[in-house]
Design an enzyme around this catalytic site. Structure first.
Site, PDB file in Angstrom:
ATOM      1  N   CYS A 274       0.859  -1.169   0.001  1.00 15.34           N
ATOM      2  CA  CYS A 274      -0.065  -0.099   0.167  1.00 15.34           C
ATOM      3  C   CYS A 274       0.821   1.328  -0.169  1.00 15.34           C
ATOM      4  O   CYS A 274       0.908   1.886  -1.003  1.00 15.34           O
ATOM      5  CB  CYS A 274      -0.814   0.126   1.253  1.00 15.34           C
ATOM      6  SG  CYS A 274      -2.206  -1.334   1.210  1.00 15.34           S
TER       7      CYS A 274
HETATM    8  N1  LIG Z   1      -2.747  -5.771   2.024  1.00 17.83           N
HETATM    9  C1  LIG Z   1      -3.394  -4.607   2.484  1.00 17.83           C
HETATM   10  O1  LIG Z   1      -3.079  -4.479   3.514  1.00 17.83           O
HETATM   11  C2  LIG Z   1      -4.081  -3.802   1.786  1.00 17.83           C
HETATM   12  C3  LIG Z   1      -4.886  -2.880   2.618  1.00 17.83           C
HETATM   13  C4  LIG Z   1      -5.806  -2.042   2.035  1.00 17.83           C
HETATM   14  C5  LIG Z   1      -6.049  -2.298   0.774  1.00 17.83           C
HETATM   15  N2  LIG Z   1      -5.333  -3.060  -0.142  1.00 17.83           N
HETATM   16  C6  LIG Z   1      -5.631  -3.066  -1.566  1.00 17.83           C
HETATM   17  O2  LIG Z   1      -6.465  -4.073  -1.703  1.00 17.83           O
HETATM   18  C7  LIG Z   1      -6.099  -4.861  -3.196  1.00 17.83           C
HETATM   19  C8  LIG Z   1      -5.775  -6.214  -2.997  1.00 17.83           C
HETATM   20  O3  LIG Z   1      -4.547  -6.306  -2.196  1.00 17.83           O
HETATM   21  P1  LIG Z   1      -4.015  -7.712  -1.569  1.00 17.83           P
HETATM   22  O4  LIG Z   1      -3.183  -7.087  -0.412  1.00 17.83           O
HETATM   23  O5  LIG Z   1      -5.248  -8.403  -0.944  1.00 17.83           O
HETATM   24  O6  LIG Z   1      -3.383  -8.362  -2.803  1.00 17.83           O
HETATM   25  P2  LIG Z   1      -2.990 -10.063  -2.857  1.00 17.83           P
HETATM   26  O7  LIG Z   1      -1.938 -10.070  -3.597  1.00 17.83           O
HETATM   27  O8  LIG Z   1      -2.760 -10.437  -1.400  1.00 17.83           O
HETATM   28  O9  LIG Z   1      -4.311 -10.593  -3.247  1.00 17.83           O
HETATM   29  C9  LIG Z   1      -4.842 -10.351  -4.601  1.00 17.83           C
HETATM   30  C10 LIG Z   1      -5.505 -11.744  -5.212  1.00 17.83           C
HETATM   31  O10 LIG Z   1      -5.816 -11.461  -6.190  1.00 17.83           O
HETATM   32  C11 LIG Z   1      -5.733 -12.607  -7.202  1.00 17.83           C
HETATM   33  N3  LIG Z   1      -6.062 -11.959  -8.364  1.00 17.83           N
HETATM   34  C12 LIG Z   1      -5.002 -11.417  -9.395  1.00 17.83           C
HETATM   35  N4  LIG Z   1      -5.607 -10.990 -10.388  1.00 17.83           N
HETATM   36  C13 LIG Z   1      -6.823 -11.821 -10.506  1.00 17.83           C
HETATM   37  C14 LIG Z   1      -7.969 -11.836 -11.273  1.00 17.83           C
HETATM   38  N5  LIG Z   1      -7.905 -11.009 -12.545  1.00 17.83           N
HETATM   39  N6  LIG Z   1      -9.057 -12.583 -10.827  1.00 17.83           N
HETATM   40  C15 LIG Z   1      -9.117 -13.160  -9.662  1.00 17.83           C
HETATM   41  N7  LIG Z   1      -7.971 -13.096  -8.756  1.00 17.83           N
HETATM   42  C16 LIG Z   1      -6.832 -12.416  -9.247  1.00 17.83           C
HETATM   43  C17 LIG Z   1      -4.199 -13.055  -6.588  1.00 17.83           C
HETATM   44  O11 LIG Z   1      -4.058 -14.427  -7.270  1.00 17.83           O
HETATM   45  C18 LIG Z   1      -4.271 -12.681  -5.239  1.00 17.83           C
HETATM   46  O12 LIG Z   1      -4.747 -14.142  -4.775  1.00 17.83           O
HETATM   47  C19 LIG Z   1      -4.999  -4.013  -3.806  1.00 17.83           C
HETATM   48  O13 LIG Z   1      -5.485  -2.724  -4.454  1.00 17.83           O
HETATM   49  C20 LIG Z   1      -4.333  -3.276  -2.357  1.00 17.83           C
HETATM   50  O14 LIG Z   1      -3.626  -2.157  -2.918  1.00 17.83           O
HETATM   51  C21 LIG Z   1      -4.601  -3.758   0.589  1.00 17.83           C
END
Ligand SMILES: NC(=O)c1ccc[n+]([C@@H]2O[C@H](COP(=O)([O-])OP(=O)(O)OC[C@H]3O[C@@H](n4cnc5c(N)ncnc54)[C@H](O)[C@@H]3O)[C@@H](O)[C@H]2O)c1
Length: 437
Positions: A274
């Site tokens: 993030c």
């Molecule tokens: N990790 C955090 O602390 C956090 C906090 C707030 C916001 N976010 C935001 O949330 C979003 C997700 O982050 P995350 O940390 O969960 O990511 P992550 O990488 O942990 O998980 C994302 C998942 O999406 C899957 N994926 C990718 N492309 C895909 C598709 N086209 N269809 C289906 N699945 C797909 C991946 O395989 C993965 O399992 C990002 O935009 C991030 O900026 C993350």
């Protein structure tokens, strides 16, 4: 009654079926919470390994107990699949896919675009689509809605869209999914109402805002605020270094002011998915409007310089004892990007290791949460924190202050310690061997 109006009743009765696309740090906890609230939830991911784990009742996210996955699966409320055709069986779809940067540090919207395309192919009347991935202001109205309207259906009458940013803080047991208010901005008042209703079933407080772009900007303000304030703390650390002052003492004393000051701390650099990424989404968007986001760029500049600063300080410390970095045995303590999690995405430890390796250091690491980490072409494996490992290194560099590491023991055994996190603040014996950021 329109199908969108009907969705309100279906949310109340828990008949609405929920889809979550992207089952990572954000999507899996959300899917489990909705299942716990009584909804039938289908998780979608392109990663077959995650689906296999969930099918086996396992959890790969530290904050989600396997027990919860097992219970919700057994109750028939939680399933996971790589088959996106099943999206047509859902009423509400949450998009939680990654939003990284490209090599040139521009937004990489490819994961979002793929997920939206998968929805658009099967979009049907009465569905609500909520984007939760962090992104630049305008993504929902400029990218998501036109793609969904390509299906021939109309926003607001046939289907609903909202943006609801995710605020989860992995590893934080005080602020969990439920007790952090959820910001929701819909494309129309009905979109906001529907999204607020569904999130109201799992969040203690929902904060509706006037548009999707407002909700997108809220998230970017929050993370830009952190990036800039950490940047300031890092610059103060660099100033204190020149002034011969202890930056931690300065910050702690300043933080006794009961108003008008908020405590941010320096460190070896930013990490995670993030804070190092999100401000660049905003500055990219602003560039397209001929506006230079100067605070953001300055903070990025300072924050990304920190791993190099750490490597230089380590070299200086070895030099004090006539040791060269080349060939020095450097033990890195903590490679995750923050304490008590196993996430190494964008971790500053990687940059610190690369900078020290480039100078010829012999690197090993200990991290109770990370069994191995790939840096360049090399796979580093966690070493146990034995007395031999500590006494055998030339310097221990504290990059991540995991709570289970015994800092008294580290300082007692390692010949010298460079502490980038003030993890050793309570160590009494052997302080002469510690140098701090
Ligand atoms: N990790 C955090 O602390 C956090 C906090 C707030 C916001 N976010 C935001 O949330 C979003 C997700 O982050 P995350 O940390 O969960 O990511 P992550 O990488 O942990 O998980 C994302 C998942 O999406 C899957 N994926 C990718 N492309 C895909 C598709 N086209 N269809 C289906 N699945 C797909 C991946 O395989 C993965 O399992 C990002 O935009 C991030 O900026 C993350």
């Amino acid at each position: 009654m329109s199908r969108l109006e009907e969705l309100k009743d279906r949310i109340d009765s828990r008949e609405a079926k929920i889809g979550v696309i992207g089952l990572g740090y954000v999507g899996l906890p959300l899917a489990v919470e909705f299942a716990k609230a009584g909804f039938t939830v289908v998780g979608f991911d392109v990663d077959g390994e995650k689906i296999r784990a969930l099918d086996a009742g396992e959890s790969y996210i530290e904050d989600v107990p396997a027990k919860d996955v097992k219970e919700q699966k057994a109750a028939g409320r939680l399933s996971a699949t790589t088959d996106f055709a099943k999206l047509s069986t859902t009423d509400i779809i949450n998009i939680c896919v990654p939003t990284p940067l490209t090599r040139t540090k521009d937004p990489d919207v490819s994961h979002m675009a793929k997920a939206i395309e998968d929805i658009a192919k099967r979009l049907r009347s009465g569905q609500l689509v909520v984007l939760g991935s962090t992104t630049y202001p305008g993504t929902t109205s400029e990218l998501l809605i036109p793609m969904l309207e390509g299906s021939g259906l109309t926003i607001g009458t046939d289907f609903s869209v909202a943006f609801a940013p995710e605020r989860i803080d992995p590893g934080n047991s005080k602020f969990t999914v439920q007790n952090v208010p959820k910001v929701v901005g819909g494309e129309t008042p009905l979109c906001t109402e529907l999204a607020s209703k569904v999130y109201g079933t799992i969040f203690d407080q929902v904060v509706p805002v006037s548009s999707t772009a407002t909700a997108e900007m809220v998230k970017l303000l929050e993370n830009t605020f952190r990036s800039i304030n950490i940047g300031l703390a890092n610059e103060v650390a660099l100033m204190c270094d020149r002034l011969g002052l202890d930056v931690w003492e300065v910050i702690d004393a300043a933080a006794t002011k009961p108003y008008g000051f908020m405590r941010f701390v320096p460190g070896p650099g930013l990490g995670g998915h993030c804070i190092p990424v999100d401000p660049s989404y905003l500055s990219w968007k602003m560039k397209s409007l001929n506006f230079s986001a100067r605070f953001i760029e300055l903070a990025i500049d300072i924050n990304t310089s920190m791993p190099g600063h750490v490597a230089r300080r380590v070299a200086d410390l070895l030099n004090e004892d006539r040791l060269a970095v080349n060939g020095a045995r450097v033990l890195i303590l903590g490679v995750a990007y923050k304490p008590d999690v196993g996430d190494v995405r964008e971790s500053p430890a990687i940059d610190v290791i690369e900078a020290l390796e480039a100078k010829g250091a012999d690197i090993s690491y200990h991290d109770p949460h990370v069994s191995e980490v790939m840096i360049g072409d090399t796979t580093f494996k966690n070493v146990e924190l034995s007395d031999e490992v500590l006494t055998g290194c030339d310097i221990a560099v504290i990059v991540t202050d995991h709570s289970e590491i015994d800092w008294d023991r580290v300082v007692a055994k390692a010949p010298r310690v460079f502490d980038t996190r003030n993890a050793t603040k309570n160590v009494r014996e052997g302080r002469e061997r510690i140098r701090k950021l």
